[in-house]
Motif scaffolding. Sequence first.
Motif, PDB file in Angstrom:
ATOM      1  N   ALA A  31       0.819  -1.211   0.000  1.00 42.24           N
ATOM      2  CA  ALA A  31       0.000   0.000   0.000  1.00 42.24           C
ATOM      3  C   ALA A  31       0.850   1.257   0.000  1.00 42.24           C
ATOM      4  O   ALA A  31       2.001   1.248   0.453  1.00 42.24           O
ATOM      5  N   ARG A  46      -3.505   4.450   4.521  1.00 39.95           N
ATOM      6  CA  ARG A  46      -2.930   3.519   3.549  1.00 39.95           C
ATOM      7  C   ARG A  46      -3.978   3.106   2.519  1.00 39.95           C
ATOM      8  O   ARG A  46      -5.159   2.936   2.850  1.00 39.95           O
ATOM      9  N   TYR A  72      -4.163   0.985  -1.719  1.00 40.18           N
ATOM     10  CA  TYR A  72      -3.458   0.355  -2.837  1.00 40.18           C
ATOM     11  C   TYR A  72      -3.443   1.218  -4.092  1.00 40.18           C
ATOM     12  O   TYR A  72      -2.688   0.951  -5.023  1.00 40.18           O
ATOM     13  N   PRO A  99       2.037   3.586  -3.509  1.00 37.58           N
ATOM     14  CA  PRO A  99       1.763   2.150  -3.583  1.00 37.58           C
ATOM     15  C   PRO A  99       2.819   1.438  -4.428  1.00 37.58           C
ATOM     16  O   PRO A  99       3.433   2.030  -5.319  1.00 37.58           O
ATOM     17  N   ALA A 140      -0.909  -4.422   3.441  1.00 42.59           N
ATOM     18  CA  ALA A 140      -1.130  -2.999   3.721  1.00 42.59           C
ATOM     19  C   ALA A 140       0.118  -2.309   4.251  1.00 42.59           C
ATOM     20  O   ALA A 140       0.085  -1.116   4.529  1.00 42.59           O
ATOM     21  N   SER A 190       4.021  -0.801   3.711  1.00 41.42           N
ATOM     22  CA  SER A 190       4.422   0.152   2.678  1.00 41.42           C
ATOM     23  C   SER A 190       5.928   0.192   2.499  1.00 41.42           C
ATOM     24  O   SER A 190       6.690  -0.223   3.379  1.00 41.42           O
TER      25      SER A 190
END
Length: 417
Positions: free
Chosen positions: A195, A272, A274, A313, A343, A345
């Motif tokens: 994400a 967060r 995508y 993302p 999720a 990053s």
Amino acid sequence: MADLKASIVNEHRPQLSPYEDIYRDIHQHPDISLQVARTAAIVAKHLQRLHFHVQQKIGGHGVVGVLHNGPGKTVILRADMDAIPILEATNLPYASTTKAQSPEDKEVPVMHACGHDMHTTTLMATAELLQAARSKWKGTLICLFQPNEETAKGAQAMVDDGLYEKVPVPDIVLGQHIMTIKAGSVALRSGPILAGVDSFDIRIFGKGGHGARPDVCIDPIVTAGHVLTRFQTIVSREVKPGELGVISCGSTHGGSAANIIPDHVDMKITARAYSTQVQERLLKGIDRVVRAECTASGATQEPSIKSLMHAPPTVNAEAPYEILNKTFLAYFQDDLCKGEAKAASEDFSILATACDRPYLFWNFGCVEPEQWAEAEKNGTTAQIPGPHTARFAPVIQPTMRAAVDSFSLAALTFLGV
């Protein structure tokens, strides 16, 4: 061709026991973000020994090693080097007892709880493998060791410091990350894999006073409570069902006594998603909610909303995925699994998008195979300590070998072998 790549890897893979020692050393002596000088020096010395052209202190303590090997494609392999402020509780014989000064000038414990010690070590070993196999491929290999991934600022700092004026622009950027799946396995997928993230420090102002006289105060704690509740409606009422949107508050602090209403409340928030479209919606919603709730509470001062971190993302494009998936499937066979979007990053993709080039990012496992099989049988795989926990303890082998092999196979694939 898959057999050729496999034979190159198996013929030129270095003895990994010295790298196991390097891994233990880096794990035991972790460098926190912005302070990775020790690890960077180990990496630079190693690349120099392998006759790479080495440049140091790019974007802080970033290190790149370039191996020119005739005409052909240019491939970047990237590893991150920094650790995080966690007190290690693994009881490993090489556990970290290191402490460091945080950006807030506080002494904090430091641990490689996100596997960057393994990332660094496996890229060092991969550099040796590909250097030894240079008669089997043509092109340019760039091994990039990035600082400050945990702050999501290291990749951009290297780019801003003229990375692509110092090294050739790549045809593709490749990266991998440790994951709590069976050691020896690799997970690859197309589409979203990580994400995007934004984090903020938010200060909500009120008017302090005695807890017995809230009528003459403006209570920022009540305002903060409304803000936190309303944040969840941004996700549940403004994000399309089935799309990922997460808003979390990791810290709320205000006041120091039960009978004193404070002048302000401080909050730490992350968002967060995508997709960049959903992320933008979350950010607009956060700003709108904070300001509206402050107005509704009668605050006489505008809230402070300070951005701390941004990472886009990570989304693997279909075309390069198909190419690498074919290589991985031929080599790893049943140990190749379909990756899952997470999720968490990364700032990895900035290294590619900054020069408008494709990238691929995948995971490799680190859980002892028998432990993993037992956990699968019992449905307890989620209970295995993972990254960013104090008991995260990757098994060194076959984790390292699979990571070295996957990095080497990916490099050879996109170098045209």
